[in-house]
Design a protein around this motif. Structure first.
Motif, short mmCIF file in Angstrom:
data_model
loop_
_atom_site.label_atom_id
_atom_site.label_comp_id
_atom_site.label_asym_id
_atom_site.label_seq_id
_atom_site.Cartn_x
_atom_site.Cartn_y
_atom_site.Cartn_z
N THR A 177 0.80 -1.22 0.00
CA THR A 177 0.00 0.00 0.00
C THR A 177 0.83 1.26 0.00
OG1 THR A 177 -0.05 0.13 2.39
CG2 THR A 177 -1.78 -1.17 1.33
N GLY A 178 2.15 1.12 0.12
CA GLY A 178 2.99 2.31 0.14
C GLY A 178 3.06 2.96 1.50
N ASN A 179 2.32 2.42 2.49
CA ASN A 179 2.32 3.03 3.81
C ASN A 179 3.13 2.12 4.73
OD1 ASN A 179 1.78 4.25 6.18
ND2 ASN A 179 -0.30 3.44 6.37
N TYR A 180 4.30 2.60 5.17
CA TYR A 180 5.19 1.73 5.93
C TYR A 180 4.87 1.69 7.41
CZ TYR A 180 8.35 0.71 2.13
OH TYR A 180 8.89 0.23 0.99
N SER A 181 3.62 1.41 7.72
CA SER A 181 3.33 1.23 9.13
C SER A 181 3.00 -0.23 9.35
CB SER A 181 2.15 2.11 9.55
OG SER A 181 0.96 1.60 8.99
N SER A 182 3.37 -0.74 10.50
CA SER A 182 3.23 -2.17 10.73
C SER A 182 1.83 -2.49 11.20
CB SER A 182 4.25 -2.61 11.78
OG SER A 182 3.93 -3.88 12.23
N PHE A 183 1.31 -3.61 10.71
CA PHE A 183 0.02 -4.02 11.25
C PHE A 183 0.17 -5.13 12.28
CE2 PHE A 183 0.02 -7.83 8.72
CZ PHE A 183 0.67 -7.48 7.56
N ILE A 184 1.38 -5.62 12.48
CA ILE A 184 1.60 -6.57 13.56
C ILE A 184 2.32 -5.83 14.67
CG2 ILE A 184 2.65 -8.73 14.24
CD1 ILE A 184 2.62 -9.67 11.48
#
Lengths: 493, 443
Positions: free
Chosen positions: A333-340
């Motif tokens: 998605t181009g968004n470097y935030s972690s979902f874990i």
């Protein structure tokens, strides 16, 4: 006389009695050892047992009873206005008296005289010896402390004297009984058998102790918080009150149980396939050389302490998963935030699963090896491939044992503490996302009990209720596993 | 007569008619499934082994640097004017305890690094390079040997944890100065001191000898090692005799009735109870009811003994069962009583198995953390315990406490502590295996 000195004297008396008994038996036998019923050592042992056992029993009895007697006597000596205080404050005052008495035993004559004369301060003197006092001691406390010390030293002296006298008298009695046809060996062996029975009953006492101690605290907890709120409540928040309820906070078990079961499920999802396939490979396909290397290496996984797994999950696996998730997210998605998150169900479940692999693998290995060769050979002879033999003949034959093994592994997963304490977080909520933290029953037991403790608050007692639940759950799983194995086990030849 | 044989059937022996073509039983599919199945098995074993290798190598990689420690050696001038200005040390020894040793360090640093003492910012940066335990080390030195006052002696003390990390190359020096813990000026001083030999690395004896500390460079495992030693001794003294005695009774003397069955089921259940429940038992019975002191290693030893007891009982029973009945019958036939038969003949032969089981039980107890947390052995203990009733901590609990610390330098210490723990466990397991190989008899 200190306890260790008393024990030393008793052992000396016992040893001396043993030697005396054996010498007397030797003298009585003349030179024919066949004149005595038992070997000489047994006569000495008989006399020594008489010398030591009743004396130790007396000392133990005295040590158990005398504190209560001294307590009552000292409390009776309290002045009127103190005795009329409510029980909690009375206990507090009595605790102070005991602390003062303990401290006064550490002071020497000169300091005691100075305190009695009023020139030295008791609180300061005790603090210098390492006995802190919370408040300044009032007059009656010092008197009560002196009385306590006085009674205690008298009691100790009487106990030591009585024990030693009893020991000597019984030794004499034991030595007198030595005669040629006296069956000393039988008596001694009966005593040893009694000792063995006592040792076995300690195992039962442990279970009784576990159940009784946790049950009493749990009952006290359920007096403060109703059981229905505990077992069916869906909010865990031990500090703040729900709107409209008592001010002790909400103690709902369901979120914790959900966390335990969810993390256990993830752990089993990792451990069961890997462990079963590893067991099947090592039982069926592996050469002896490979098996002799791989099996011990997998057992090493079982020997590593769980705190090491927890630390590894905290420092390596958690950040690794988080960074991977950030990269995946960035690529997609181009968004470097972690979902874990670093502490999550996935982290704890994964590491716990790896820890459980050797349990599943070695238990299944034993079970698969126990299936007779005839079934294997028959299936292969009819043209099945090895994998078909395993899937259609061996596993169904071994199924009860494997299910039992899986249940035992599940109970181990439920009772695991250190991995989840370090890797799963403390968020007590019910949700299905494995990438977020959830907490378990064991984490909350540790959290509620590390910190200030007072055994009258529901915050502390809830830990015992949780422990009781955990104990019952694992007990049921184990008993059920045993039942399944017994009921469905096939008896081959 | 020649048969009309198609070229494809050249493999068939002459004189035979071609048979019906083979029925398709899906053999290729089944062989492919067989290969896949075998591959899954190999993958599973490899997964376990790879994880083991990753675990051990990560721990060792993080922790092996914990065994060396960066120290600074500087000439310290123990000027009497600072240490004991009123010359009262003969009459009041306590004045040496409260002297301003920090000033001695400041002076030494100012001389060594060529800083003006009036430059407060530089002095603060310089003082941050030295561990706060340094002044305590100087204090202990002077109190032990007051004759040193007035002389100039080379003293070695620990560098600060950040300097230690930088020296070992663990800090990312390419980050900007505000983002890292070590400033450029401190880095320059470090180079200078290393060149003169004042900054050096030495084997970290403090890791094994010091007690716990809130500063990572001074924190050590000394108390934890002693505490674990007390725990192991208590378990050995309590669980081994009781476990062996119980097994002997259950195996040799107990009549086959429902009570014995109950005890057996009981022991098997106890072996599967989670360890945290034993912690709760210890808390309720030993601390609350019997009033033993919290954080005492005696209580921890009692709890761990109860936990190890079922393991020892199970191992002893299988060792006793492995002794053949012929030994028993022979002893009884020669006139021994049952007690003599067990203690003089069966037990010595079962001893190797019993000892192996005990060592494995001890190794398991060494790594247990959860029950010790509940009985309070998680306290911050800085001084050595002198008896089993003094507060102390244990090795796995110390690892847990350090793992919860926020400072980065504690990660290295925790990994070093894990290496020590794994070393002891490996030693015990290898000892058990050697014992079994050497003394076990195959009947």
């Amino acid at each position: 006389m200190s306890l260790s000195l008393l024990l030393l004297c008793l052992s000396i008396i016992g040893a001396a009695t043993f030697v005396l008994g054996r010498t007397r038996a030797a003298a009585l036998s003349g030179s024919r050892s066949s004149a005595m019923h038992s070997r000489l050592g047994y006569y000495g042992a008989y006399a020594a047992i008489w010398a030591v056992l009743p004396a130790i029993a007396l000392s133990c009895l005295w040590l158990v009873i005398s504190p209560t007697v001294i307590d009552n006597a000292v409390r009776k000596s309290f002045p009127e206005e103190v005795s009329s205080l409510p029980p909690a404050e009375l206990n507090l005052s009595y605790g102070m008296v005991r602390t003062i008495a303990h401290g006064m035993r550490l002071l020497n004559e000169r300091e005691l005289a100075a305190i009695a004369a009023g020139s030295a301060d008791l609180q300061l003197a005790l603090a210098l010896k390492g006995v802190p006092l919370a408040v300044r001691p009032t007059g009656y406390m010092i008197d009560a402390a002196e009385k306590y010390n006085h009674m205690r030293s008298i009691s100790r002296a009487i106990m030591s004297a009585a024990t030693l006298v009893l020991s000597v008298v019984c030794a004499f009695f034991g030595l007198r009984a030595i005669a040629p046809r006296f069956r000393a060996r039988h008596r001694v062996e009966q005593v040893i058998l009694g000792g063995l029975i006592v040792a076995s009953s300690i195992a039962i006492l442990t279970t009784v102790g576990i159940v009784a101690s946790m049950l009493s605290e749990t009952v006290r907890f359920f007096n403060m918080v109703p059981a229905s709120e505990f077992f069916f409540g869906t909010v865990w928040d031990p500090r703040f009150a729900d709107v409209g309820s008592q001010s002790h906070g909400s103690f709902g078990l369901i979120p914790l149980l959900a966390g335990t079961l969810y993390i256990g499920f993830v752990a089993m999802a990792v451990a069961v396939p890997v462990g079963l396939f590893a067991a099947i490979y090592m039982a069926e396909y592996a050469s002896t050389r490979v098996r002799s290397v791989a099996k011990p290496m997998l057992e090493v996984l079982a020997g590593i302490p769980t705190i090491v797994y927890g630390f590894f999950a905290l420092v390596t696996v958690g950040p690794f998963l988080r960074d991977i998730a950030a990269d995946i997210n960035g690529l997609l998605t181009g968004n470097y935030s972690s979902f874990i998150e670093a502490q999550s169900v996935l982290t704890a479940g994964f590491v716990m699963g790896v820890m459980l692999i050797p349990y599943v693998s070695s238990l299944s290995d034993d079970i698969i090896m126990a299936v007779p060769r005839s079934l294997r050979d028959g299936s292969l002879g009819l043209g099945a491939t090895r994998s078909e033999t395993v899937k259609r003949v061996l596993l169904p034959a071994a199924l009860p044992g494997i299910v039992g093994a899986l249940l035992m592994t599940a109970s181990r997963a439920i009772g695991e503490t250190m991995i989840v304490v370090l890797a799963a977080g403390v968020a007590a909520r019910m949700q299905l996302n494995p990438f977020e933290p959830m907490t378990t029953v064991t984490v909350k037991i540790v959290n509620q009990l590390t910190g200030d403790l007072e055994f009258t608050s529901p915050q502390t007692l809830v830990a015992f209720a949780l422990g009781m639940t955990l104990f019952c759950l694992t007990l049921c799983l184990n008993v059920y596993a045993l039942y399944i194995v017994r009921r469905y086990r096939e008896q081959y030849e | 007569m020649t048969d009309v044989v198609s070229p494809a059937d050249r493999s068939m022996p002459r004189g035979l008619a071609p048979g019906p073509s083979r029925r398709d039983i899906g053999i290729k599919r089944r062989y492919a499934a067989e290969r896949r199945f075998r591959a899954y098995g190999i993958a599973a074993v490899a997964f376990g082994l790879v994880f083991l290798v990753i675990l051990v190598s990560t721990v060792v990689r993080h922790g092996y640097t914990a065994f060396v420690q960066t120290s600074i050696t500087l000439p310290i001038e123990f000027t009497e004017k600072i240490v004991d200005p009123g010359n009262r040390r003969v009459t009041e020894p306590k004045v040496l305890v409260t002297a301003n040793y920090t000033l001695l360090i400041r002076n030494a640093l100012a001389i060594a690094l060529d800083i003006d003492q009036g430059d407060a910012a530089a002095m603060r940066q310089a003082m941050q390079m030295v561990s706060e335990s340094a002044r305590i080390a100087l204090r202990d030195r002077v109190v032990a040997d007051p004759a040193i006052i007035g002389q100039t002696v080379d003293e070695t003390f620990l560098a600060n944890a950040n300097i230690d990390s930088a020296n070992k190359g663990q800090i990312d020096l390419t980050a900007s100065q505000g983002d890292r813990k070590v400033s450029d000026q401190q880095l320059g001083w470090m180079k200078h001191l290393t060149a003169t030999g004042a900054l050096h690395e030495a084997f970290n004896t403090g890791l094994f000898l010091s007690g716990n500390s809130s500063r990572p460079e001074a924190a050590g495992l000394g108390v934890a090692l002693i505490g674990s030693l007390y725990l192991m001794l208590t378990v050995l003294a309590l669980a081994l005799p009781v476990g062996v005695a119980a097994s002997i009774y259950l195996e040799e003397f107990a009549p086959q009735n429902r009570l014995t069955d109950l005890i057996e089921v009981n022991i098997n259940n106890l072996a599967a109870v989670p360890s945290i429940v034993y912690g709760l038992l210890g808390l309720a019975v030993f601390i609350n009811f019997a009033g033993l002191p919290r954080s005492a290693s005696l209580v921890g030893g009692l709890v761990l003994s109860l936990m190890t007891l079922p393991m020892i009982i199970i191992a002893t029973r299988s060792a006793l069962r492995a002794v053949p009945p012929s030994i028993r019958s022979a002893a009884l036939g020669l006139g021994a009583s049952r007690m003599q038969m067990v203690f003089h003949h069966v037990l010595p032969l079962a001893m190797p198995g019993i000892l192996t089981g005990t060592i494995l039980g001890l190794a398991h107890a060494l790594g247990e953390t959860a029950p010790l947390l509940l009985i309070g052995m998680v306290a911050f203990v800085a001084n050595y315990p002198t008896s089993p009733l003094d507060p102390s901590t244990a090795l796995p609990v110390q690892i847990y406490m350090w793992a919860s610390e926020a400072e980065r330098a504690f990660v290295e210490r925790t990994s070093g502590a894990i290496i020590v723990l794994l070393f002891f466990l490996v030693a015990m397991n290898i000892g058990a295996i050697l014992l079994r190989r050497r003394f076990e008899r195959r009947w």
